[in-house]
Design an enzyme around this catalytic site. Sequence first.
Site, PDB file in Angstrom:
ATOM      1  N   HIS A 204       1.915   4.174  -3.097  1.00 14.90           N
ATOM      2  CA  HIS A 204       1.838   5.643  -3.021  1.00 14.90           C
ATOM      3  C   HIS A 204       3.163   6.266  -3.442  1.00 14.90           C
ATOM      4  O   HIS A 204       3.223   7.176  -4.257  1.00 14.90           O
ATOM      5  CB  HIS A 204       1.577   6.092  -1.572  1.00 14.90           C
ATOM      6  CG  HIS A 204       0.196   5.855  -1.076  1.00 14.90           C
ATOM      7  ND1 HIS A 204      -0.923   6.112  -1.817  1.00 14.90           N
ATOM      8  CD2 HIS A 204      -0.251   5.428   0.134  1.00 14.90           C
ATOM      9  CE1 HIS A 204      -1.995   5.822  -1.091  1.00 14.90           C
ATOM     10  NE2 HIS A 204      -1.610   5.395   0.097  1.00 14.90           N
TER      11      HIS A 204
ATOM     12  N   HIS B 172       0.832  -1.203   0.000  1.00 12.42           N
ATOM     13  CA  HIS B 172       0.000   0.000   0.000  1.00 12.42           C
ATOM     14  C   HIS B 172       0.877   1.268   0.000  1.00 12.42           C
ATOM     15  O   HIS B 172       0.733   2.135  -0.865  1.00 12.42           O
ATOM     16  CB  HIS B 172      -0.897  -0.043   1.249  1.00 12.42           C
ATOM     17  CG  HIS B 172      -1.761   1.161   1.434  1.00 12.42           C
ATOM     18  ND1 HIS B 172      -3.132   1.084   1.453  1.00 12.42           N
ATOM     19  CD2 HIS B 172      -1.464   2.469   1.637  1.00 12.42           C
ATOM     20  CE1 HIS B 172      -3.632   2.284   1.643  1.00 12.42           C
ATOM     21  NE2 HIS B 172      -2.647   3.152   1.765  1.00 12.42           N
ATOM     22  N   GLU B 173       1.802   1.342   0.952  1.00 10.56           N
ATOM     23  CA  GLU B 173       2.599   2.567   1.095  1.00 10.56           C
ATOM     24  C   GLU B 173       3.578   2.748  -0.065  1.00 10.56           C
ATOM     25  O   GLU B 173       3.772   3.862  -0.557  1.00 10.56           O
ATOM     26  CB  GLU B 173       3.362   2.569   2.422  1.00 10.56           C
ATOM     27  CG  GLU B 173       2.470   2.484   3.668  1.00 10.56           C
ATOM     28  CD  GLU B 173       1.476   3.630   3.777  1.00 10.56           C
ATOM     29  OE1 GLU B 173       1.667   4.672   3.126  1.00 10.56           O
ATOM     30  OE2 GLU B 173       0.484   3.470   4.527  1.00 10.56           O
TER      31      GLU B 173
HETATM   32 ZN   LIG Z   1      -2.657   5.143   1.860  1.00 10.96          ZN
END
Ligand SMILES: [Zn+2]
Length: 301
Positions: free
Chosen positions: A148, A144-145
């Site tokens: 980004h 997830h990170e």
């Molecule tokens: Zn996030």
Amino acid sequence: MASWRHDFKRLTPPKNKAILERCAVCGAEEFIPYVCRYCGHVHCVYHRLPENHECPNISQARAPRQPVHLERRQGGTTLRLIRSPRISLMPGREILALSIAWVVLGVSFSMRYMYQPSWWSQPIALFEVFLLTLLIIGTSFLGHELAHKFTAQRYGAWAEFKLWTVGAIMSLVFSVVSQGAFIFAAPGAVYIASRSSYIGDVMDRKTNGIISLVGPVINVAAATISAVIYFGLLAAGVGVKIYGFDPLTQSILINLWLGAFNMIPFFILDGQKVLTWNRAVWAVVTIPLWTATAVAIVLLR
Ligand SMILES: [Zn+2]
Ligand SMILES: [Zn+2]
Ligand SMILES: [Zn+2]
């Protein structure tokens, strides 16, 4: 990159709080500002290096030669010159922040087992479940990170994961108080700043929205893959269970929860930036995601 350090003057902190200097890139108020000796602008600790603030005079800042080392290829006789990977891609403080957040989430998601006395009678099993939970979070949270971060970098932005102390504490406190039923799944965030110019250049809403959306999308994808494997094995009559702990259902639950939680349109959560960009996109992703998460919690937990 320690050799860069002597290039930068460290100013003494200003006495008057009203004249705190601001970073020319991200606007952060700096108690200890760094002045670039090449362009004279003030920067925060993250943007102090010429390559981190698109220094107009970067050519004057002679880049240190990239360290080169020799590596003997396995079984071969040829020696090849290999450039060392660029350290600046993932600074040590970012790896530390990611690791702390990872463990915080691991403890939080394992909390419900710690409230079951039966698990304490078999501490090795509890430890294995904790490690498996860490492994699942390693893919879901880091995926997830990093989604980004890499998306932001593709848009030419500076991006770095930083620990959000309040969020990390809330994650632990909520999991203890709720006995593991509610996880505040935001112990940190990827901070983004545009590199293209100085103050005033705010990344547009669409770019920001897309960068925010990719994190939860990774979790939806991982949950979907886990579900396909889970139902495939179920149909084949194969069950994967370790001390009654099913890694696949946990992967579905943790990924859905990370995605669903972060789509809440609130404060620094991803949902806020997606909603600001496009309400329809937010609704199309979030409503099915929240529904799927609720169904998964009822059926699988
Ligand atoms: Zn996030
Ligand atoms: Zn800055
Ligand atoms: Zn500069």
